[in-house]
Scaffold this active site. Structure first.
Site, mmCIF file in Angstrom:
data_model
loop_
_atom_site.group_PDB
_atom_site.id
_atom_site.type_symbol
_atom_site.label_atom_id
_atom_site.label_comp_id
_atom_site.label_asym_id
_atom_site.label_seq_id
_atom_site.Cartn_x
_atom_site.Cartn_y
_atom_site.Cartn_z
ATOM 1 N N ASN A 1 -10.987 -2.315 -5.740
ATOM 2 C CA ASN A 1 -10.200 -1.309 -6.476
ATOM 3 C C ASN A 1 -10.804 -0.928 -7.835
ATOM 4 O O ASN A 1 -10.398 0.068 -8.442
ATOM 5 C CB ASN A 1 -8.746 -1.759 -6.657
ATOM 6 C CG ASN A 1 -7.918 -1.706 -5.385
ATOM 7 O OD1 ASN A 1 -7.022 -2.506 -5.172
ATOM 8 N ND2 ASN A 1 -8.206 -0.747 -4.510
ATOM 9 N N ASP B 1 0.831 -1.212 0.000
ATOM 10 C CA ASP B 1 0.000 0.000 0.000
ATOM 11 C C ASP B 1 0.868 1.266 0.000
ATOM 12 O O ASP B 1 1.986 1.261 0.510
ATOM 13 C CB ASP B 1 -0.908 -0.028 1.245
ATOM 14 C CG ASP B 1 -2.123 0.865 1.088
ATOM 15 O OD1 ASP B 1 -2.345 1.407 -0.012
ATOM 16 O OD2 ASP B 1 -2.873 1.014 2.074
HETATM 17 C C1 IPE Z 1 -5.656 -2.741 -0.623
HETATM 18 O O1 IPE Z 1 -5.217 -1.431 -0.762
HETATM 19 C C2 IPE Z 1 -5.401 -3.482 -1.860
HETATM 20 C C3 IPE Z 1 -4.016 -3.479 -2.356
HETATM 21 C C4 IPE Z 1 -2.945 -3.149 -1.723
HETATM 22 C C5 IPE Z 1 -3.904 -3.912 -3.681
HETATM 23 P P1 IPE Z 1 -6.222 -0.198 -0.753
HETATM 24 O O2 IPE Z 1 -5.349 0.986 -0.639
HETATM 25 O O3 IPE Z 1 -7.141 -0.263 -1.899
HETATM 26 O O4 IPE Z 1 -7.027 -0.467 0.594
HETATM 27 P P2 IPE Z 1 -8.103 0.459 1.350
HETATM 28 O O5 IPE Z 1 -9.321 0.476 0.516
HETATM 29 O O6 IPE Z 1 -7.479 1.807 1.534
HETATM 30 O O7 IPE Z 1 -8.314 -0.247 2.656
HETATM 31 C C1 IPE Z 2 -1.566 0.278 -3.419
HETATM 32 O O1 IPE Z 2 -1.309 1.635 -3.383
HETATM 33 C C2 IPE Z 2 -1.743 -0.245 -4.826
HETATM 34 C C3 IPE Z 2 -3.117 -0.594 -5.200
HETATM 35 C C4 IPE Z 2 -4.154 -0.576 -4.429
HETATM 36 C C5 IPE Z 2 -3.318 -0.992 -6.576
HETATM 37 P P1 IPE Z 2 -2.494 2.694 -3.390
HETATM 38 O O2 IPE Z 2 -2.802 3.016 -4.813
HETATM 39 O O3 IPE Z 2 -3.628 2.211 -2.571
HETATM 40 O O4 IPE Z 2 -1.806 3.940 -2.706
HETATM 41 P P2 IPE Z 2 -2.475 4.965 -1.705
HETATM 42 O O5 IPE Z 2 -3.050 4.189 -0.561
HETATM 43 O O6 IPE Z 2 -3.538 5.704 -2.458
HETATM 44 O O7 IPE Z 2 -1.351 5.854 -1.270
HETATM 45 MG MG MG Z 3 -4.080 2.433 -0.582
#
Ligand code: IPE
Ligand code: IPE
Ligand code: MG
Length: 250
Positions: free
Chosen positions: A70, A22
């Site tokens: 996502n 993340d």
């Molecule tokens: C969870 O990350 C899924 C991945 C790391 C691919 P998100 O960033 O989407 O999670 P939430 O929704 O903030 O909990």
């Molecule tokens: C994790 O990074 C990757 C995916 C969920 C695909 P994020 O895209 O969630 O990054 P933040 O949480 O917005 O910083």
């Molecule tokens: Mg995230």
């Protein structure tokens, strides 16, 4: 092949490591860049961490790449992520095979573009016989979805008469999930401390390590810190500390 214990310098790694990767978006935003450049940099971190896991003898690595939730992101970001997946799998297939990494993509693949589905099939076939480490990439994955799939398979077996409902056990549920083995250590980057519907069954006794580091900055040193944390835990599985110590000194 070089003895793993030689190159790992005696580091004790968890058998099954799971990572919620993340913070790609915030990494990019902190640099005044588009979110997608964070995802690109995140792909480099994936490469680093896979190599380090092989080096330290992790047997199974499960990475959360894209959750079923996502899809709610802007279409531009979702499309860019799909393109990145295709490119990454294409680019890394040979080296995954050469390093003995059995690669499995876990999740509902039916919603992916057909080009991505083709690439997934190819890499899974190419690495099917590899046995150094198993790499699970969770994509369009949700823990509840995975349990629902297992429930449907088991219900079907009961209906067919191949499974008696009285013989339904926790092990049978585990065996019908895509990820069969329990997680030993969960790592989540970026400061968030939640599960986000990842491996909810398999995490039941996992140790949890949270770091503020954004995923694109994560590397071997951070992984070693997580292993240090893991090795400092006493895994009691419901027992008392005295019982565990008695077991380990026996
Ligand atoms: C969870 O990350 C899924 C991945 C790391 C691919 P998100 O960033 O989407 O999670 P939430 O929704 O903030 O909990
Ligand atoms: C994790 O990074 C990757 C995916 C969920 C695909 P994020 O895209 O969630 O990054 P933040 O949480 O917005 O910083
Ligand atoms: Mg995230």
């Amino acid at each position: 092949m070089q003895d793993i214990s030689d190159i790992s310098g005696g580091v004790k790694a968890p058998r099954h490591l799971a990572i919620i990767m993340d913070g790609n978006g915030r990494w990019a935003q902190a640099r005044g860049k588009q979110r997608i450049s964070g995802h690109k940099e995140g792909a480099n971190a994936v490469r680093r961490v896979i190599s380090a896991c092989v080096k330290y003898g992790v047997k199974e690595l499960t990475l959360f790449a894209f959750s079923s939730e996502n899809w709610k992101r802007p279409a531009l970001e979702v499309n860019a992520l799909m393109t990145l997946f295709v490119q990454a799998i294409k680019k890394e297939s040979k080296s995954l095979k050469a390093n003995g990494i059995k690669t499995c993509i876990i999740g509902d693949k039916t919603r992916f573009p057909s080009l991505l589905q083709d690439q997934i099939r190819k890499v899974e076939e190419l690495t099917a016989d590899c046995d150094v480490m198993r790499l699970n990439i969770a994509a369009n994955y949700g823990g509840r979805w995975e349990i629902l799939q297992a429930a449907k398979k088991l219900a079907q077996q009961c209906q067919d008469g191949t499974l008696n409902i009285n013989e339904l056990t926790e092990d049978k549920i585990s065996q019908n999930l895509d990820i069969v083995t329990d997680v030993d250590l969960l790592v989540r980057t970026s400061g968030e401390q939640r599960i986000s519907n990842f491996l909810i069954w398999q995490l039941s006794y996992a140790e949890m390590y949270f770091t503020n580091t954004y995923w694109p900055d994560f590397g071997e040193e951070d992984l070693l810190k997580a292993f240090d944390f893991y090795n400092g835990r006493e895994r009691r599985f419901g027992m008392t500390s005295a019982q565990i110590q008695e077991k380990t000194t026996k």
